[in-house]
Design a protein around this motif. Structure first.
Motif, PDB file in Angstrom:
ATOM      1  N   VAL B 494       0.784  -1.092  -0.109  1.00 15.25           N
ATOM      2  CA  VAL B 494       0.102  -0.172  -0.117  1.00 15.25           C
ATOM      3  C   VAL B 494       0.732   1.495  -0.081  1.00 15.25           C
ATOM      4  O   VAL B 494       0.754   2.131  -1.079  1.00 15.25           O
ATOM      5  N   VAL B 495       1.616   1.218   1.123  1.00 20.85           N
ATOM      6  CA  VAL B 495       2.742   2.363   0.925  1.00 20.85           C
ATOM      7  C   VAL B 495       3.472   2.616  -0.196  1.00 20.85           C
ATOM      8  O   VAL B 495       4.080   3.869  -0.443  1.00 20.85           O
ATOM      9  N   THR B 496       3.702   1.556  -0.817  1.00 21.23           N
ATOM     10  CA  THR B 496       4.744   1.849  -2.280  1.00 21.23           C
ATOM     11  C   THR B 496       3.951   2.118  -3.435  1.00 21.23           C
ATOM     12  O   THR B 496       4.427   2.020  -4.308  1.00 21.23           O
ATOM     13  N   SER B 497       2.468   2.039  -2.988  1.00 24.87           N
ATOM     14  CA  SER B 497       1.771   2.410  -4.199  1.00 24.87           C
ATOM     15  C   SER B 497       1.717   0.998  -5.300  1.00 24.87           C
ATOM     16  O   SER B 497       1.193   1.114  -6.312  1.00 24.87           O
ATOM     17  N   HIS B 498       2.139  -0.158  -4.898  1.00 25.23           N
ATOM     18  CA  HIS B 498       2.024  -1.207  -5.362  1.00 25.23           C
ATOM     19  C   HIS B 498       0.559  -1.876  -5.477  1.00 25.23           C
ATOM     20  O   HIS B 498       0.241  -2.514  -6.467  1.00 25.23           O
ATOM     21  N   LEU B 499      -0.210  -1.279  -4.635  1.00 25.71           N
ATOM     22  CA  LEU B 499      -1.580  -1.992  -4.496  1.00 25.71           C
ATOM     23  C   LEU B 499      -2.537  -0.789  -4.350  1.00 25.71           C
ATOM     24  O   LEU B 499      -2.371   0.230  -3.428  1.00 25.71           O
ATOM     25  N   ALA B 500      -3.475  -0.465  -5.170  1.00 29.40           N
ATOM     26  CA  ALA B 500      -4.284   0.680  -5.343  1.00 29.40           C
ATOM     27  C   ALA B 500      -5.597   0.305  -4.069  1.00 29.40           C
ATOM     28  O   ALA B 500      -5.877  -0.816  -4.316  1.00 29.40           O
ATOM     29  N   VAL B 501      -5.677   1.097  -3.354  1.00 29.13           N
ATOM     30  CA  VAL B 501      -6.399   0.878  -2.471  1.00 29.13           C
ATOM     31  C   VAL B 501      -8.108   1.186  -2.792  1.00 29.13           C
ATOM     32  O   VAL B 501      -8.625   2.271  -2.550  1.00 29.13           O
ATOM     33  N   GLY B 502      -8.612   0.152  -3.305  1.00 29.02           N
ATOM     34  CA  GLY B 502     -10.017   0.248  -3.770  1.00 29.02           C
ATOM     35  C   GLY B 502     -11.048  -0.446  -2.734  1.00 29.02           C
ATOM     36  O   GLY B 502     -10.236  -0.610  -1.728  1.00 29.02           O
ATOM     37  N   ALA B 503     -12.034  -0.699  -3.127  1.00 27.52           N
ATOM     38  CA  ALA B 503     -13.138  -0.989  -2.114  1.00 27.52           C
ATOM     39  C   ALA B 503     -12.810  -2.550  -1.706  1.00 27.52           C
ATOM     40  O   ALA B 503     -13.028  -2.846  -0.611  1.00 27.52           O
ATOM     41  N   ASP B 504     -12.305  -3.167  -2.648  1.00 31.22           N
ATOM     42  CA  ASP B 504     -12.094  -4.646  -2.381  1.00 31.22           C
ATOM     43  C   ASP B 504     -10.785  -4.893  -1.405  1.00 31.22           C
ATOM     44  O   ASP B 504     -10.958  -5.577  -0.688  1.00 31.22           O
ATOM     45  N   VAL B 505      -9.962  -3.944  -1.739  1.00 29.58           N
ATOM     46  CA  VAL B 505      -8.784  -4.020  -0.845  1.00 29.58           C
ATOM     47  C   VAL B 505      -8.976  -3.548   0.701  1.00 29.58           C
ATOM     48  O   VAL B 505      -8.518  -4.095   1.699  1.00 29.58           O
ATOM     49  N   ALA B 506      -9.813  -2.317   0.540  1.00 24.08           N
ATOM     50  CA  ALA B 506     -10.115  -1.978   2.112  1.00 24.08           C
ATOM     51  C   ALA B 506     -11.042  -3.005   2.683  1.00 24.08           C
ATOM     52  O   ALA B 506     -10.751  -2.925   4.121  1.00 24.08           O
ATOM     53  N   VAL B 507     -11.730  -3.479   1.923  1.00 23.13           N
ATOM     54  CA  VAL B 507     -12.641  -4.740   2.728  1.00 23.13           C
ATOM     55  C   VAL B 507     -11.805  -5.695   3.336  1.00 23.13           C
ATOM     56  O   VAL B 507     -11.745  -6.292   4.188  1.00 23.13           O
ATOM     57  N   ALA B 508     -10.686  -6.144   2.476  1.00 25.19           N
ATOM     58  CA  ALA B 508      -9.849  -7.309   2.565  1.00 25.19           C
ATOM     59  C   ALA B 508      -9.141  -6.969   3.947  1.00 25.19           C
ATOM     60  O   ALA B 508      -8.871  -7.623   4.974  1.00 25.19           O
ATOM     61  N   LEU B 509      -8.712  -5.429   3.807  1.00 23.51           N
ATOM     62  CA  LEU B 509      -7.653  -5.049   5.007  1.00 23.51           C
ATOM     63  C   LEU B 509      -8.580  -5.180   6.366  1.00 23.51           C
ATOM     64  O   LEU B 509      -8.136  -5.504   7.488  1.00 23.51           O
ATOM     65  N   ALA B 510      -9.811  -4.541   6.236  1.00 21.87           N
ATOM     66  CA  ALA B 510     -10.613  -4.454   7.298  1.00 21.87           C
ATOM     67  C   ALA B 510     -10.781  -5.716   8.000  1.00 21.87           C
ATOM     68  O   ALA B 510     -10.921  -6.032   9.106  1.00 21.87           O
ATOM     69  N   VAL B 511     -11.227  -6.830   7.064  1.00 24.44           N
ATOM     70  CA  VAL B 511     -11.533  -8.265   7.490  1.00 24.44           C
ATOM     71  C   VAL B 511     -10.247  -8.757   8.172  1.00 24.44           C
ATOM     72  O   VAL B 511     -10.268  -9.278   9.282  1.00 24.44           O
ATOM     73  N   TYR B 512      -8.964  -8.281   7.846  1.00 29.74           N
ATOM     74  CA  TYR B 512      -7.579  -8.904   8.309  1.00 29.74           C
ATOM     75  C   TYR B 512      -7.643  -8.341   9.578  1.00 29.74           C
ATOM     76  O   TYR B 512      -7.321  -8.956  10.792  1.00 29.74           O
ATOM     77  N   VAL B 513      -7.753  -6.941   9.866  1.00 26.31           N
ATOM     78  CA  VAL B 513      -7.484  -5.990  11.217  1.00 26.31           C
ATOM     79  C   VAL B 513      -8.689  -6.908  11.898  1.00 26.31           C
ATOM     80  O   VAL B 513      -8.361  -7.041  13.268  1.00 26.31           O
ATOM     81  N   VAL B 514      -9.941  -6.956  11.659  1.00 24.82           N
ATOM     82  CA  VAL B 514     -11.043  -7.385  12.584  1.00 24.82           C
ATOM     83  C   VAL B 514     -10.506  -8.898  13.114  1.00 24.82           C
ATOM     84  O   VAL B 514     -10.778  -9.298  14.303  1.00 24.82           O
ATOM     85  N   LEU B 515     -10.398  -9.751  12.278  1.00 23.92           N
ATOM     86  CA  LEU B 515      -9.928 -11.126  12.449  1.00 23.92           C
ATOM     87  C   LEU B 515      -8.755 -11.027  13.394  1.00 23.92           C
ATOM     88  O   LEU B 515      -8.763 -11.890  14.603  1.00 23.92           O
TER      89      LEU B 515
END
Lengths: 261, 537
Positions: B494-515
């Motif tokens: 994310v910080v190196t901009s290799h991964l654009a933070v779209g809705a799907d990525v945001a959801v995946a990250l949120a799931v990861y954090v919650v889990l």
């Protein structure tokens, strides 16, 4: 019961003879010039406060440790000659030497085997002792599930199975209920009557008063008093109604330079 | 045979049988151990099964002994390896019998030595015997000569006897040295673990370097091959297509091994007598150590009770480093993975090191004090549970102690990689993520550890320590390394901009954090509950 063959060269010698025994650990002196001569068939009560050097003495007398200076003979045999001394002694350390993965019966059969007690004789003795110490009902349970008292009793039986000439007992009644403690006290007396010498280290002074013929008091690595319990009480001169406890406290709080006999 | 020797051998056989039986009962004592055993059998059994066809093919394709890859170095390595194994096991576990007072007042030390060695051989045979037999039978089937397994056993027997007694003597000598020199002993404990880590990590780099630099490995290994040992090993193939003429060296090896075995036994017995009888009182290294000033925790530990508990854990840990023995699991799992990633890193060395360091901090945050909370506190529990201190505070104390070890590594090490090419933004992000994951690991570990506490101390480098269950440690490594790798990779992308933070990525990250947060907090609550409901058995 121990050998009573009068022709045996070791039978004329004292059961335990220690000459000017000294043990040091670096600069710490654990035992300082201890001399003992204990006749056969004696129950010798070995007293002393914590850290006085009692366990060290027992380990030296059983050959489990080497003295820095001095010598030990058990029934006339040099304690350093392990092969010769092993059949003569039984040693019950303060922590019962038991294998928790075994049942009491397995443990005792194992010890008997190591002690070269013939199998049939071993089984007969094991059954007798298990019965006597109220362990028969639990003999096939693993020792891991035993109470402290049951472990102590099992270890005691293991120590006497080969009927040694000299028994070294370190706090044998510790953790036992009154009935089991009495059984052990009675066993000690019986062994002594049969010619076994018992070297008994304990803090439970009534036990010593009940069974000991001779008492030695160790303080800071030195034998500060020795004699019969009655003589020790008298010599302590602490007044009327003196108990062994009074005598013990007297000699270990104001130790004399030489052995008070 | 003299009476004494006969008597000692009889006693040794009895001791060996008893020790072996005790080991078997320990292996199968409870469900946890049976589960661990089942996993080991599945792992090694599966590995053996997968290897069988290759070994069968190897036997079928072998035309001569020389055509089998690395047979010479292997024939040399076997006796050396057996000797090293025997010495290592002696230092680690077999240096003294259990219940020495009983055994040493009953039988001669020689009987104890032979008994302990015999039991260890039986234990090794139990663990490795079946796979080795299966592999040798597969090879023999491929070769078409079924005598090979039996011949191999006969060939290895004299060498095994030699290695067992001399390894034992060597191990006792090391123990004697460590006893005489307590400072060396302390150094060896820390240094030994460090050396093992260096060995594991170094071997990965060395292997890769050897391949990439095209080193003459074969000529190097042939230089290390001892000819007579290879000739002797060849005797296992007598009467097979791999047979080769016997040499004098082939005969000299077993003769020397058999002749040296009694000498080794005498040396081992002498060493045992010196070690077991010379100094009767086992004294810990710090038995004479003193402390002054009372229990005065420094800030920030002093601010809260859980902090003061954490400080107490840290002080005790430093004074008894053997309690950290379980941390050694980490390099074994991470080194192979780490070197592979590192070798393919190209220009991303800095960020990779930053992530690895943060991950290591995460691992330490939970593993150092959290994987066996009830077992560590076993002796103090009657005191701890009857104080006014809540169970929550006790668990948090472990959490803070772990964070005090792992947190600074996770926070600072990524920043230190900026000169290696990590951008400041990535370093700060990895540092922040690492600290967050440290907290999660700190919460997770006590829950895992409380699920299966270990109360019994076990031998570790000549000392005894209560260390967490291996199963719990492995599960923790899996979750902490796997989970933190995922999180840190995501942050870096994310910080190196290799991964654009779209809705799907945001959801995946949120799931990861919650889990991550949910599982960790659940584990923490479970640990607190285990403390609260703990009852002394």
């Amino acid at each position: 019961m121990p050998s009573t063959n009068a022709d045996h060269p070791t039978n004329a010698a004292p059961a335990i003879e220690a000459v000017d025994l000294r043990k040091t650990y670096g600069s710490t002196v654990a035992l300082d010039g201890l001399s003992l001569s204990i006749p056969r068939g004696t129950v010798y009560g070995f007293l002393g406060p914590n850290g006085a050097g009692k366990t060290t003495t027992m380990r030296l007398l059983t050959g489990l440790a080497r003295p820095t200076a001095g010598g030990v003979r058990v029934a006339g045999v040099d304690a350093g000659d392990r092969r010769a001394v092993a059949p003569l002694v039984g040693y019950l350390p303060e922590t019962p030497p038991l294998y928790e993965e075994f049942s009491a019966r397995e443990q005792l059969e194992y010890v008997a085997d190591l002690r070269d007690v013939p199998r049939e004789l071993a089984r007969e003795r094991i059954e007798r002792y298990l019965d006597r110490f109220d362990l028969a009902g639990d003999a096939d349970r693993r020792i891991a599930g035993y109470s402290k008292g049951m472990k102590q009793k099992t270890a005691f039986v293991g120590t006497v199975l080969h009927e040694p000439d000299v028994l070294f007992l370190d706090e044998p009644t510790s953790g036992l209920d009154p009935r089991a403690a009495r059984t052990i006290r009675e066993s000690i007396t019986e062994f002594a009557e049969g010619g076994t010498t018992v070297f008994l280290s304990t803090h439970i002074l009534p036990v010593v008063e009940a069974v000991a013929d001779e008492v030695g008091v160790l303080f800071e690595g030195r034998l500060v008093a020795e004699g019969s319990p009655g003589a020790l009480r008298t010599r302590a001169e602490t007044g009327e109604g003196t108990t062994l406890e009074d005598a013990f406290l007297a000699v270990t709080s104001d130790p004399q330079g030489d052995v008070d006999r | 045979m003299s009476t004494n020797l006969r008597s000692d051998l009889r006693h040794a056989a009895r001791i060996g049988r008893a020790e072996y039986r005790r080991s078997l009962r320990r292996y199968t004592r409870d469900v946890r151990r049976l589960l661990g055993l089942a996993i080991a059998v599945l792992f090694f059994g599966g590995y053996t099964l997968v290897s069988l066809p290759s070994v069968l093919f190897l036997g079928r394709s072998a035309r001569s002994l020389a055509s089998i890859p690395y047979v010479g170095p292997a024939a040399t390595a076997v006796p050396v390896g057996l000797l090293a194994l025997a010495a290592f096991r002696t230092v680690e576990r077999l240096g003294a019998p259990d219940e020495p007072d009983l055994l040493l007042t009953a039988v001669h030390p020689r009987a104890v030595v032979i008994g302990l060695i015999g039991a260890e051989i039986a234990r090794l045979a139990t663990w490795f015997g079946l796979p080795l037999v299966a592999l040798s039978i597969a090879f023999a089937l491929g070769l078409g000569a079924l005598t090979v397994p039996l011949a191999a056993a006969l060939v290895i027997a004299p060498v095994a006897c030699w290695a067992a007694v001399w390894g034992y003597a060597l191990g006792l000598a090391v123990l004697w040295l460590l006893r005489r020199l307590p400072s060396v002993r302390r150094l060896a404990r820390a240094g030994g673990v460090l050396a093992l880590v260096v060995l594991v990590v170094g071997s990965q780099f060395a292997a890769r370097y050897a391949v990439e630099a095209d080193l003459p490995v074969r000529s190097l290994l042939s230089a290390l091959t001892v000819g007579p040992l290879v000739d002797y090993a060849a005797l296992a193939f007598l009467g097979t297509p791999l047979e080769r003429p016997a040499s004098i060296g082939a005969v000299a090896v077993p003769v020397a091994a058999l002749a040296l075995t009694p000498v080794g036994l005498a040396a081992a017995t002498r060493g045992a007598e010196v070690l077991w009888f010379a100094d009767d009182v086992p004294r810990s290294d710090d038995s004479g150590a003193t402390s002054s000033g009372g229990f005065d925790a420094p800030r920030p530990f002093a601010w809260r009770k859980s902090g003061r508990i954490a400080w107490g854990l840290l002080v005790r840990g430093v004074r008894d480093p053997t309690s950290f023995g379980h941390l050694i699991v980490y390099p074994f799992f991470v080194a192979p993975l780490g070197t592979t990633i590192l070798s393919s890193s190209r220009d991303a060395l800095g960020p990779l090191l930053a992530g690895a360091a943060a991950g290591f901090g995460v691992y330490l945050s939970g593993a150092t004090f959290g994987l066996n909370p009830l077992g560590d506190d076993r002796r103090q529990l009657p005191l701890l549970l009857l104080t006014a201190t809540s169970e929550r505070t006790l668990v948090r104390g472990r959490l803070f102690a772990g964070l005090a070890v792992g947190g600074p590594i996770a926070a600072l090490a990524p920043l230190a990689t900026i000169p290696l090419g990590t951008t400041p933004l990535a370093a700060v992000a990895l540092s922040a993520a690492g600290v967050g994951l440290c907290v999660a690991a700190g919460f997770l570990a006590p829950g895992l550890g409380a699920a299966y506490p270990i109360y019994e101390p076990r031998e570790f480098w000549g000392g005894e320590a209560v260390v967490p269950s291996t199963l719990v440690t492995l599960v923790y490594v899996f979750f902490s390394v796997g989970g933190s790798s995922l999180g840190l990779l995501a942050v870096w992308y994310v910080v190196t901009s290799h991964l654009a933070v779209g809705a799907d990525v945001a959801v995946a990250l949120a799931v990861y954090v919650v889990l991550t947060a949910g599982v960790s907090y659940g584990a923490y609550r479970y640990a607190v509950r285990r403390y609260r409901r703990y009852s002394l058995e």
